[in-house]
Design a protein around this motif. Structure first.
Motif, PDB file in Angstrom:
ATOM      1  N   GLN A   1     170.750  13.854  62.310  1.00 48.73           N
ATOM      2  CA  GLN A   1     170.981  12.407  62.228  1.00 48.73           C
ATOM      3  C   GLN A   1     172.113  11.993  63.163  1.00 48.73           C
ATOM      4  OE1 GLN A   1     171.843  12.110  58.040  1.00 48.73           O
ATOM      5  NE2 GLN A   1     169.788  11.367  57.549  1.00 48.73           N
ATOM      6  N   VAL A   2     173.215  12.702  63.114  1.00 51.59           N
ATOM      7  CA  VAL A   2     174.378  12.386  63.955  1.00 51.59           C
ATOM      8  C   VAL A   2     173.987  12.424  65.425  1.00 51.59           C
ATOM      9  CG1 VAL A   2     176.639  13.218  64.726  1.00 51.59           C
ATOM     10  CG2 VAL A   2     176.114  13.125  62.275  1.00 51.59           C
ATOM     11  N   ASN A   3     173.211  13.427  65.802  1.00 49.47           N
ATOM     12  CA  ASN A   3     172.809  13.586  67.201  1.00 49.47           C
ATOM     13  C   ASN A   3     171.668  12.657  67.604  1.00 49.47           C
ATOM     14  OD1 ASN A   3     174.637  15.607  68.027  1.00 49.47           O
ATOM     15  ND2 ASN A   3     173.404  17.165  67.023  1.00 49.47           N
ATOM     16  N   GLY A   4     171.016  12.043  66.639  1.00 44.22           N
ATOM     17  CA  GLY A   4     169.883  11.181  66.947  1.00 44.22           C
ATOM     18  C   GLY A   4     168.638  11.953  67.331  1.00 44.22           C
ATOM     19  N   CYS A   5     168.484  13.160  66.789  1.00 43.41           N
ATOM     20  CA  CYS A   5     167.310  13.970  67.082  1.00 43.41           C
ATOM     21  C   CYS A   5     166.223  13.672  66.055  1.00 43.41           C
ATOM     22  CB  CYS A   5     167.657  15.462  67.080  1.00 43.41           C
ATOM     23  SG  CYS A   5     166.231  16.503  67.494  1.00 43.41           S
ATOM     24  N   GLY A   6     165.309  12.808  66.423  1.00 47.24           N
ATOM     25  CA  GLY A   6     164.227  12.427  65.529  1.00 47.24           C
ATOM     26  C   GLY A   6     163.341  13.592  65.154  1.00 47.24           C
TER      27      GLY A   6
ATOM     28  N   HIS B   1     163.226  18.696  59.322  1.00 45.10           N
ATOM     29  CA  HIS B   1     164.066  19.219  58.248  1.00 45.10           C
ATOM     30  C   HIS B   1     163.990  18.389  56.968  1.00 45.10           C
ATOM     31  CE1 HIS B   1     165.321  22.495  60.662  1.00 45.10           C
ATOM     32  NE2 HIS B   1     165.688  21.684  61.632  1.00 45.10           N
ATOM     33  N   THR B   2     163.711  17.092  57.074  1.00 43.76           N
ATOM     34  CA  THR B   2     163.512  16.321  55.845  1.00 43.76           C
ATOM     35  C   THR B   2     162.194  16.726  55.180  1.00 43.76           C
ATOM     36  OG1 THR B   2     162.601  14.444  57.082  1.00 43.76           O
ATOM     37  CG2 THR B   2     164.934  14.331  56.472  1.00 43.76           C
TER      38      THR B   2
ATOM     39  N   GLY C   1     161.756  21.093  47.471  1.00 43.15           N
ATOM     40  CA  GLY C   1     162.110  20.488  46.195  1.00 43.15           C
ATOM     41  C   GLY C   1     163.242  19.484  46.239  1.00 43.15           C
ATOM     42  N   GLU C   2     163.753  19.176  47.423  1.00 43.18           N
ATOM     43  CA  GLU C   2     164.827  18.188  47.532  1.00 43.18           C
ATOM     44  C   GLU C   2     164.279  16.818  47.134  1.00 43.18           C
ATOM     45  OE1 GLU C   2     167.980  17.146  47.203  1.00 43.18           O
ATOM     46  OE2 GLU C   2     168.453  18.733  48.640  1.00 43.18           O
ATOM     47  N   THR C   3     165.129  15.998  46.495  1.00 42.25           N
ATOM     48  CA  THR C   3     164.683  14.686  46.028  1.00 42.25           C
ATOM     49  C   THR C   3     164.796  13.639  47.128  1.00 42.25           C
ATOM     50  OG1 THR C   3     166.845  13.929  45.242  1.00 42.25           O
ATOM     51  CG2 THR C   3     165.507  15.247  43.708  1.00 42.25           C
ATOM     52  N   SER C   4     163.976  12.612  47.022  1.00 37.02           N
ATOM     53  CA  SER C   4     164.022  11.519  48.000  1.00 37.02           C
ATOM     54  C   SER C   4     165.342  10.766  47.918  1.00 37.02           C
ATOM     55  CB  SER C   4     162.838  10.570  47.807  1.00 37.02           C
ATOM     56  OG  SER C   4     162.877   9.987  46.523  1.00 37.02           O
ATOM     57  N   VAL C   5     165.923  10.665  46.735  1.00 41.34           N
ATOM     58  CA  VAL C   5     167.213   9.969  46.594  1.00 41.34           C
ATOM     59  C   VAL C   5     168.276  10.685  47.421  1.00 41.34           C
ATOM     60  CG1 VAL C   5     169.077   9.389  44.982  1.00 41.34           C
ATOM     61  CG2 VAL C   5     166.695   8.978  44.340  1.00 41.34           C
ATOM     62  N   ARG C   6     168.381  11.982  47.268  1.00 41.32           N
ATOM     63  CA  ARG C   6     169.392  12.739  48.028  1.00 41.32           C
ATOM     64  C   ARG C   6     169.100  12.697  49.523  1.00 41.32           C
ATOM     65  NH1 ARG C   6     172.571  16.919  46.025  1.00 41.32           N
ATOM     66  NH2 ARG C   6     171.546  18.421  47.398  1.00 41.32           N
TER      67      ARG C   6
ATOM     68  N   LEU D   1     170.168   9.479  51.042  1.00 39.61           N
ATOM     69  CA  LEU D   1     171.610   9.224  51.017  1.00 39.61           C
ATOM     70  C   LEU D   1     172.429  10.171  51.893  1.00 39.61           C
ATOM     71  CD1 LEU D   1     172.082   8.331  47.254  1.00 39.61           C
ATOM     72  CD2 LEU D   1     172.258   6.794  49.228  1.00 39.61           C
ATOM     73  N   ILE D   2     171.787  11.101  52.583  1.00 37.26           N
ATOM     74  CA  ILE D   2     172.544  12.049  53.406  1.00 37.26           C
ATOM     75  C   ILE D   2     173.426  11.328  54.424  1.00 37.26           C
ATOM     76  CG2 ILE D   2     172.387  13.890  55.140  1.00 37.26           C
ATOM     77  CD1 ILE D   2     169.908  14.902  53.593  1.00 37.26           C
ATOM     78  N   ALA D   3     172.894  10.347  55.104  1.00 35.10           N
ATOM     79  CA  ALA D   3     173.683   9.643  56.126  1.00 35.10           C
ATOM     80  C   ALA D   3     174.860   8.888  55.519  1.00 35.10           C
ATOM     81  CB  ALA D   3     172.797   8.681  56.919  1.00 35.10           C
ATOM     82  N   ALA D   4     174.780   8.572  54.239  1.00 25.91           N
ATOM     83  CA  ALA D   4     175.850   7.841  53.547  1.00 25.91           C
ATOM     84  C   ALA D   4     176.484   8.713  52.465  1.00 25.91           C
ATOM     85  CB  ALA D   4     175.288   6.557  52.938  1.00 25.91           C
ATOM     86  N   TRP D   5     176.598   9.985  52.716  1.00 22.50           N
ATOM     87  CA  TRP D   5     177.040  10.943  51.706  1.00 22.50           C
ATOM     88  C   TRP D   5     178.420  10.644  51.142  1.00 22.50           C
ATOM     89  CZ3 TRP D   5     181.401  13.837  52.491  1.00 22.50           C
ATOM     90  CH2 TRP D   5     181.859  13.976  53.797  1.00 22.50           C
ATOM     91  N   ARG D   6     179.285  10.046  51.927  1.00 20.70           N
ATOM     92  CA  ARG D   6     180.646   9.762  51.444  1.00 20.70           C
ATOM     93  C   ARG D   6     180.639   8.771  50.275  1.00 20.70           C
ATOM     94  NH1 ARG D   6     181.325  10.697  56.759  1.00 20.70           N
ATOM     95  NH2 ARG D   6     183.059  12.022  57.396  1.00 20.70           N
ATOM     96  N   GLU D   7     179.681   7.869  50.279  1.00 24.23           N
ATOM     97  CA  GLU D   7     179.591   6.844  49.237  1.00 24.23           C
ATOM     98  C   GLU D   7     178.561   7.190  48.167  1.00 24.23           C
ATOM     99  OE1 GLU D   7     179.378   5.895  52.647  1.00 24.23           O
ATOM    100  OE2 GLU D   7     181.539   5.569  52.653  1.00 24.23           O
TER     101      GLU D   7
END
Length: 157
Positions: free
Chosen positions: A46-51, A57-58, A65-70, A73-79
């Motif tokens: 995401q940081v590098n802009g590699c679509g 990886h998503t 088994g990773e959730t859609s919510v998590r 929110l990866i790009a906004a992980w601090r909040e």
């Protein structure tokens, strides 16, 4: 959008990828939790802009088994409240290790110390190496303008 060339069919690229894939296998088999590995791969991409890598990886994380919510929110992980302290430490190290040119001084002692609280030496080596490796893949795909969206889970084995 089309890629500039068919990188994945080129014989020189095949030799380069052989070594990158070998390194990826070592990291996949390491003691660094797979959940952390997915978060690192996605956030650096995401940081590098590699679509292409973000797409890959998503989809792989979802399959694992990773959730859609998590994922959302990866790009906004601090909040976000959905990440553990260890995951947050890995995401911080990933951002600082990826934004070396942007972040004056590179990785801070504070970010390193925080990661070291959550991971042993082998896991730290795997985390550092994964950050470096995903940045390599990102750069190849960005330079080649590798289009995103068509990746299928398990496509590369």
């Amino acid at each position: 959008m089309e890629s500039r060339l068919n990188y994945y069919a080129n014989p020189v690229a095949a030799k380069v990828l052989k070594h990158l894939i070998s390194a990826s296998k070592v990291l996949a088999d390491s003691a660094l939790p797979h959940t952390i590995q997915h978060l690192v791969e996605i956030r650096a991409s995401q940081v590098n802009g590699c679509g292409f890598c973000t797409d890959m990886h998503t989809k792989e994380a979802t399959h694992a088994g990773e959730t859609s919510v998590r994922l959302n929110l990866i790009a906004a992980w601090r909040e976000a409240t959905v990440f553990t302290e260890a995951e947050r430490a890995a995401l911080e190290l990933t951002e600082q290790g990826t934004r070396i040119a942007d972040a004056a001084g590179g990785v801070t002692d504070e970010a390193w110390a925080n990661a070291a609280k959550h991971f042993d030496e082998d896991q730290l080596v795997a985390l550092m190496s994964l950050i470096a490796l995903i940045n390599s893949y990102n750069r190849i795909n960005i330079i080649n303008q590798q289009p995103a969206g068509s990746y299928q889970v398990g496509q590369f084995g």
